[in-house]
Design an enzyme around this catalytic site. Structure first.
Site, PDB file in Angstrom:
ATOM      1  N   ASP A  99       7.506  26.431 -13.922  1.00  0.00           N
ATOM      2  CA  ASP A  99       6.981  25.076 -14.179  1.00  0.00           C
ATOM      3  C   ASP A  99       6.805  24.267 -12.904  1.00  0.00           C
ATOM      4  O   ASP A  99       6.408  23.105 -12.943  1.00  0.00           O
ATOM      5  CB  ASP A  99       7.904  24.322 -15.148  1.00  0.00           C
ATOM      6  CG  ASP A  99       9.310  24.147 -14.603  1.00  0.00           C
ATOM      7  OD1 ASP A  99       9.565  24.570 -13.449  1.00  0.00           O
ATOM      8  OD2 ASP A  99      10.165  23.578 -15.305  1.00  0.00           O
ATOM      9  N   GLY A 100       7.125  24.861 -11.744  1.00  0.00           N
ATOM     10  CA  GLY A 100       6.910  24.176 -10.462  1.00  0.00           C
ATOM     11  C   GLY A 100       8.164  23.588  -9.858  1.00  0.00           C
ATOM     12  O   GLY A 100       8.151  23.143  -8.702  1.00  0.00           O
ATOM     13  N   GLU A 101       9.258  23.539 -10.621  1.00  0.00           N
ATOM     14  CA  GLU A 101      10.486  22.977 -10.047  1.00  0.00           C
ATOM     15  C   GLU A 101      11.010  23.865  -8.919  1.00  0.00           C
ATOM     16  O   GLU A 101      10.883  25.089  -8.965  1.00  0.00           O
ATOM     17  CB  GLU A 101      11.567  22.848 -11.130  1.00  0.00           C
ATOM     18  CG  GLU A 101      11.303  21.718 -12.100  1.00  0.00           C
ATOM     19  CD  GLU A 101      12.431  21.549 -13.111  1.00  0.00           C
ATOM     20  OE1 GLU A 101      13.400  22.342 -13.084  1.00  0.00           O
ATOM     21  OE2 GLU A 101      12.333  20.633 -13.938  1.00  0.00           O
ATOM     22  N   ARG A 130       6.851   4.874   6.829  1.00  0.00           N
ATOM     23  CA  ARG A 130       5.843   3.845   7.121  1.00  0.00           C
ATOM     24  C   ARG A 130       5.811   2.767   6.034  1.00  0.00           C
ATOM     25  O   ARG A 130       5.270   1.703   6.239  1.00  0.00           O
ATOM     26  CB  ARG A 130       4.461   4.492   7.311  1.00  0.00           C
ATOM     27  CG  ARG A 130       4.321   5.103   8.699  1.00  0.00           C
ATOM     28  CD  ARG A 130       3.015   5.840   8.876  1.00  0.00           C
ATOM     29  NE  ARG A 130       3.051   7.132   8.197  1.00  0.00           N
ATOM     30  CZ  ARG A 130       2.016   7.968   8.158  1.00  0.00           C
ATOM     31  NH1 ARG A 130       0.886   7.654   8.743  1.00  0.00           N
ATOM     32  NH2 ARG A 130       2.126   9.124   7.534  1.00  0.00           N
ATOM     33  N   ASP A 147      -3.030   1.753  20.151  1.00  0.00           N
ATOM     34  CA  ASP A 147      -3.078   0.388  19.615  1.00  0.00           C
ATOM     35  C   ASP A 147      -1.818  -0.347  20.060  1.00  0.00           C
ATOM     36  O   ASP A 147      -0.920   0.245  20.668  1.00  0.00           O
ATOM     37  CB  ASP A 147      -3.232   0.378  18.082  1.00  0.00           C
ATOM     38  CG  ASP A 147      -2.175   1.228  17.396  1.00  0.00           C
ATOM     39  OD1 ASP A 147      -1.038   1.285  17.905  1.00  0.00           O
ATOM     40  OD2 ASP A 147      -2.481   1.851  16.365  1.00  0.00           O
ATOM     41  N   LYS A 150      -9.043  -4.173  20.968  1.00  0.00           N
ATOM     42  CA  LYS A 150     -10.315  -4.430  20.286  1.00  0.00           C
ATOM     43  C   LYS A 150     -10.756  -5.841  20.620  1.00  0.00           C
ATOM     44  O   LYS A 150      -9.990  -6.791  20.453  1.00  0.00           O
ATOM     45  CB  LYS A 150     -10.077  -4.296  18.779  1.00  0.00           C
ATOM     46  CG  LYS A 150     -11.331  -4.127  17.960  1.00  0.00           C
ATOM     47  CD  LYS A 150     -11.005  -4.005  16.478  1.00  0.00           C
ATOM     48  CE  LYS A 150     -10.613  -2.602  16.070  1.00  0.00           C
ATOM     49  NZ  LYS A 150     -10.475  -2.429  14.631  1.00  0.00           N
ATOM     50  N   ARG A 195     -13.772  -8.669  19.822  1.00  0.00           N
ATOM     51  CA  ARG A 195     -14.940  -8.965  18.990  1.00  0.00           C
ATOM     52  C   ARG A 195     -15.970  -9.700  19.833  1.00  0.00           C
ATOM     53  O   ARG A 195     -15.698 -10.763  20.390  1.00  0.00           O
ATOM     54  CB  ARG A 195     -14.507  -9.798  17.770  1.00  0.00           C
ATOM     55  CG  ARG A 195     -15.637 -10.049  16.804  1.00  0.00           C
ATOM     56  CD  ARG A 195     -15.158 -10.364  15.395  1.00  0.00           C
ATOM     57  NE  ARG A 195     -14.555  -9.225  14.705  1.00  0.00           N
ATOM     58  CZ  ARG A 195     -15.218  -8.185  14.191  1.00  0.00           C
ATOM     59  NH1 ARG A 195     -16.529  -8.134  14.295  1.00  0.00           N
ATOM     60  NH2 ARG A 195     -14.596  -7.213  13.592  1.00  0.00           N
ATOM     61  N   ASP A 212       1.559   8.439  20.945  1.00  0.00           N
ATOM     62  CA  ASP A 212       1.934   7.686  19.742  1.00  0.00           C
ATOM     63  C   ASP A 212       3.145   8.381  19.132  1.00  0.00           C
ATOM     64  O   ASP A 212       3.457   9.520  19.493  1.00  0.00           O
ATOM     65  CB  ASP A 212       0.759   7.682  18.756  1.00  0.00           C
ATOM     66  CG  ASP A 212       0.779   6.461  17.829  1.00  0.00           C
ATOM     67  OD1 ASP A 212       1.809   5.779  17.759  1.00  0.00           O
ATOM     68  OD2 ASP A 212      -0.253   6.216  17.172  1.00  0.00           O
TER      69      ASP A 212
HETATM   70  C1  R5P Z   1       1.131   3.914  12.874  1.00  0.00           C
HETATM   71  O1  R5P Z   1       1.906   3.044  12.605  1.00  0.00           O
HETATM   72  C2  R5P Z   1       1.510   5.156  13.591  1.00  0.00           C
HETATM   73  O2  R5P Z   1       2.188   4.904  14.782  1.00  0.00           O
HETATM   74  C3  R5P Z   1       0.299   5.995  13.884  1.00  0.00           C
HETATM   75  O3  R5P Z   1      -0.546   5.303  14.784  1.00  0.00           O
HETATM   76  C4  R5P Z   1      -0.494   6.260  12.654  1.00  0.00           C
HETATM   77  O4  R5P Z   1       0.337   6.569  11.583  1.00  0.00           O
HETATM   78  C5  R5P Z   1      -1.464   7.388  12.892  1.00  0.00           C
HETATM   79  O5  R5P Z   1      -2.123   7.653  11.693  1.00  0.00           O
HETATM   80  P1  R5P Z   1      -3.458   8.468  11.642  1.00  0.00           P
HETATM   81  O6  R5P Z   1      -3.254   9.724  12.416  1.00  0.00           O
HETATM   82  O7  R5P Z   1      -3.647   8.714  10.166  1.00  0.00           O
HETATM   83  O8  R5P Z   1      -4.547   7.626  12.202  1.00  0.00           O
END
Ligand code: R5P
Length: 281
Positions: free
Chosen positions: A34-36, A90, A160, A183, A185, A209
């Protein structure tokens, strides 16, 4: 010391066990029709009675298996749980009304004497464990690996603002400049994304990252940096989640190399976090 591997962390558990010359326990893992999930420890514990369970929780099944293994060790004198990559981290807060704090739900279910995580997404999650929880930092290990590579006028870049502290720590460790992508604008329709302070033209760039999941963040950053004249672009992370087609996206964007650890058992794990885990056990 007994080392018990979950199915998701066999390679890392084997390496930790080798570092410590400890008793590596073999278990069987299977599924019922059953997948368990079913798991059973096949080997005997050594006389210490102390066990360290190592299991990353990349998906729900990994998490269920970790709970099963903890229960299977109920007679141990001391249970340490190592979660090299903790999924659901997250969702460390309720971003919208009606949402759970998933990281708290996961942490609350883990009953142990000690818990260790590796570069958990948010350190505040440690407070959600009943046990004493410690977050280990594998950044210096990744740094050492990068130090032994050959680059042309290298630059570390955070994709980022949320990754800046991570990039700064690697930069200090390596003595390499760092910057982050910002970024700007220009009008209602147009934005530019480029390194805040440093021109990347002709330089090798290492984008760093804590994790790469879908690869979307990194793929965009790689493309941008290449458009802006970077020589070679590498990506480095602690946790290579690399879901779905992430690896293809990175290569399509023009990545030169992927540097990651073995917190998740993927082919890109060129740096082992076993020494940092062994050092606290
Ligand atoms: C974000 O908070 C994390 O540090 C990563 O930048 C993010 O989770 C990367 O996600 P993805 O590879 O889906 O762009």
């Amino acid at each position: 010391m007994n080392i018990l591997a979950g199915q998701a962390s066999q390679l890392l558990a084997g390496r930790v066990s080798r570092e410590l010359e400890s008793n590596l326990l073999v278990s069987e893992f299977k599924r019922f029709p059953d997948g368990e999930l079913y798991t059973r420890i096949l080997d005997d514990f050594d006389d210490s009675g102390e066990v360290t369970i190592i299991q990353s929780t990349v998906n729900d099944s990994d998490f269920v298996m970790l709970l099963q293994l903890i229960d299977a060790c109920r007679d141990a004198s001391r249970i340490n749980v190592v979660i090299p990559y903790m999924g659901y981290a997250r969702q460390d807060k309720a971003f919208k009304s009606g949402e759970p704090v998933s990281a708290r739900a996961m942490a609350g279910a883990i009953k142990a004497d000690n818990v260790y995580t590796v570069n958990i997404h948010e350190e505040s999650i440690l407070d959600y464990f009943d046990a004493k929880a410690v977050n280990l930092d594998a950044t210096p290990l990744v740094g050492s690996y990068i130090r032994n590579m050959e680059f042309r006028n290298p630059l570390i870049v955070a994709p980022d603002k949320s990754a800046i502290s991570f990039a700064r720590s690697a930069s200090e460790n390596l003595g390499i400049d760092y910057d982050f992508l910002e970024k700007t604008r220009l009008s209602g329709e147009s934005v530019t994304i480029k390194p805040k302070n440093i021109d990347v033209k002709g330089r090798d760039v290492i984008i760093i990252d804590d994790l790469i999941s879908t690869g979307g963040t990194m793929a965009e950053a790689i493309s941008l940096l290449r458009e802006q004249g970077a020589h070679e672009v590498f990506v480095a992370c602690i946790h290579p989640v690399l879901s779905n087609n992430a690896v293809l996206k990175l290569f399509k964007a023009g990545v030169k190399g992927i540097i990651a650890t073995d917190t998740i058992d993927k082919g890109v794990g060129v740096v082992s976090v076993a020494p940092v885990i062994a050092s606290v056990l």
